[in-house]
Design an enzyme around this catalytic site. Structure first.
Site, PDB file in Angstrom:
ATOM      1  N   THR A  66       0.704  -1.234   0.171  1.00  0.00           N
ATOM      2  CA  THR A  66      -0.056   0.054  -0.096  1.00  0.00           C
ATOM      3  C   THR A  66       0.528   0.775  -0.064  1.00  0.00           C
ATOM      4  O   THR A  66       0.198   2.243  -0.281  1.00  0.00           O
ATOM      5  CB  THR A  66      -0.693   0.126   1.297  1.00  0.00           C
ATOM      6  OG1 THR A  66      -0.283   0.441   2.435  1.00  0.00           O
ATOM      7  CG2 THR A  66      -1.787  -1.400   1.109  1.00  0.00           C
ATOM      8  N   HIS A  97       7.898  21.512  -1.759  1.00  0.00           N
ATOM      9  CA  HIS A  97       7.398  22.379  -0.848  1.00  0.00           C
ATOM     10  C   HIS A  97       8.065  21.564   0.100  1.00  0.00           C
ATOM     11  O   HIS A  97       8.271  22.452   1.130  1.00  0.00           O
ATOM     12  CB  HIS A  97       5.675  22.303  -0.756  1.00  0.00           C
ATOM     13  CG  HIS A  97       5.013  23.282  -1.281  1.00  0.00           C
ATOM     14  ND1 HIS A  97       3.770  24.216  -0.812  1.00  0.00           N
ATOM     15  CD2 HIS A  97       5.454  24.454  -2.358  1.00  0.00           C
ATOM     16  CE1 HIS A  97       3.390  25.117  -2.306  1.00  0.00           C
ATOM     17  NE2 HIS A  97       4.560  25.162  -3.022  1.00  0.00           N
ATOM     18  N   HIS A 132      10.230  27.943   2.498  1.00  0.00           N
ATOM     19  CA  HIS A 132       9.818  26.356   2.434  1.00  0.00           C
ATOM     20  C   HIS A 132      10.480  25.485   3.415  1.00  0.00           C
ATOM     21  O   HIS A 132      10.796  24.516   4.625  1.00  0.00           O
ATOM     22  CB  HIS A 132       9.719  25.362   1.725  1.00  0.00           C
ATOM     23  CG  HIS A 132       8.271  25.925   1.058  1.00  0.00           C
ATOM     24  ND1 HIS A 132       7.053  25.611   1.172  1.00  0.00           N
ATOM     25  CD2 HIS A 132       7.987  26.430   0.056  1.00  0.00           C
ATOM     26  CE1 HIS A 132       6.067  26.072   0.788  1.00  0.00           C
ATOM     27  NE2 HIS A 132       6.709  26.743  -0.526  1.00  0.00           N
TER      28      HIS A 132
HETATM   29  C1  RB5 Z   1       1.952  -7.195   2.705  1.00  0.00           C
HETATM   30  O1  RB5 Z   1       1.403  -8.228   2.917  1.00  0.00           O
HETATM   31  C2  RB5 Z   1       1.828  -5.788   2.925  1.00  0.00           C
HETATM   32  O2  RB5 Z   1       1.343  -6.072   5.003  1.00  0.00           O
HETATM   33  C3  RB5 Z   1       3.007  -4.427   2.817  1.00  0.00           C
HETATM   34  O3  RB5 Z   1       3.598  -4.238   2.235  1.00  0.00           O
HETATM   35  C4  RB5 Z   1       2.627  -3.370   3.304  1.00  0.00           C
HETATM   36  O4  RB5 Z   1       0.892  -3.392   2.506  1.00  0.00           O
HETATM   37  C5  RB5 Z   1       2.693  -2.305   4.650  1.00  0.00           C
HETATM   38  O5  RB5 Z   1       2.003  -1.589   4.957  1.00  0.00           O
END
Ligand code: RB5
Length: 141
Positions: A66, A97, A132
């Site tokens: 993520t 910035h 900045h």
């Molecule tokens: C791995 O499964 C996942 O948790 C990691 O890549 C990440 O997204 C964690 O924030």
């Protein structure tokens, strides 16, 4: 010449491999992981951040699934300014910035084309300085 490195856990592996190849002419150093095996993102991202802080390179692109865990870990280090970006505008502003020295991407969030444009924007944008400069100094105060 600016030295650039890229790192990921398994969640960012596929996109890391794509970006590493796409930007190969920039001479990007690949800090791993080198195969999509499950690893703990705080360890691989933390090691890369320590290398950045020691001056081994100037800019780091960090990926996890993520981007959230990678940015949480990176921003625990004084001197690291990690920006989790999902579009070109935030990538541009993170440089102009915030002088972000780490660009964080979600390997399970972004398509390859958008991720490429985000990296292009981030690498080609300069810090504005001025007011900045004082603000980024306040981050560590
Ligand atoms: C791995 O499964 C996942 O948790 C990691 O890549 C990440 O997204 C964690 O924030």
């Amino acid at each position: 010449m600016t030295k650039i490195a890229i790192v990921s856990d398994h969640g960012g592996f596929e996109l890391k491999e794509y970006l590493k190849d796409f930007f190969s002419k920039e001479g990007i150093s690949d800090l791993g992981v080198y195969e999509p095996v499950s690893v703990d993102y705080p360890i691989v991202i933390g090691k890369a951040c320590e290398q950045l802080l020691s001056g081994e390179f100037d800019k780091l692109i960090a990926l996890c699934g993520t981007g959230i865990g990678a940015s949480m870990k990176a921003n625990r280090y004084k001197g690291i300014r990690a920006a989790l970006c999902h579009d070109e505008f935030t990538a541009e502003m993170s440089k102009r910035h915030n002088d972000a020295n780490v660009l964080v991407l979600g390997g399970r969030v972004l398509g390859k084309d958008l991720a490429t444009r985000i990296v292009q924007k981030w690498l080609s944008t300069d810090f504005e300085g001025g007011r900045h400069e004082k603000r980024i100094n306040l981050l560590d105060s």
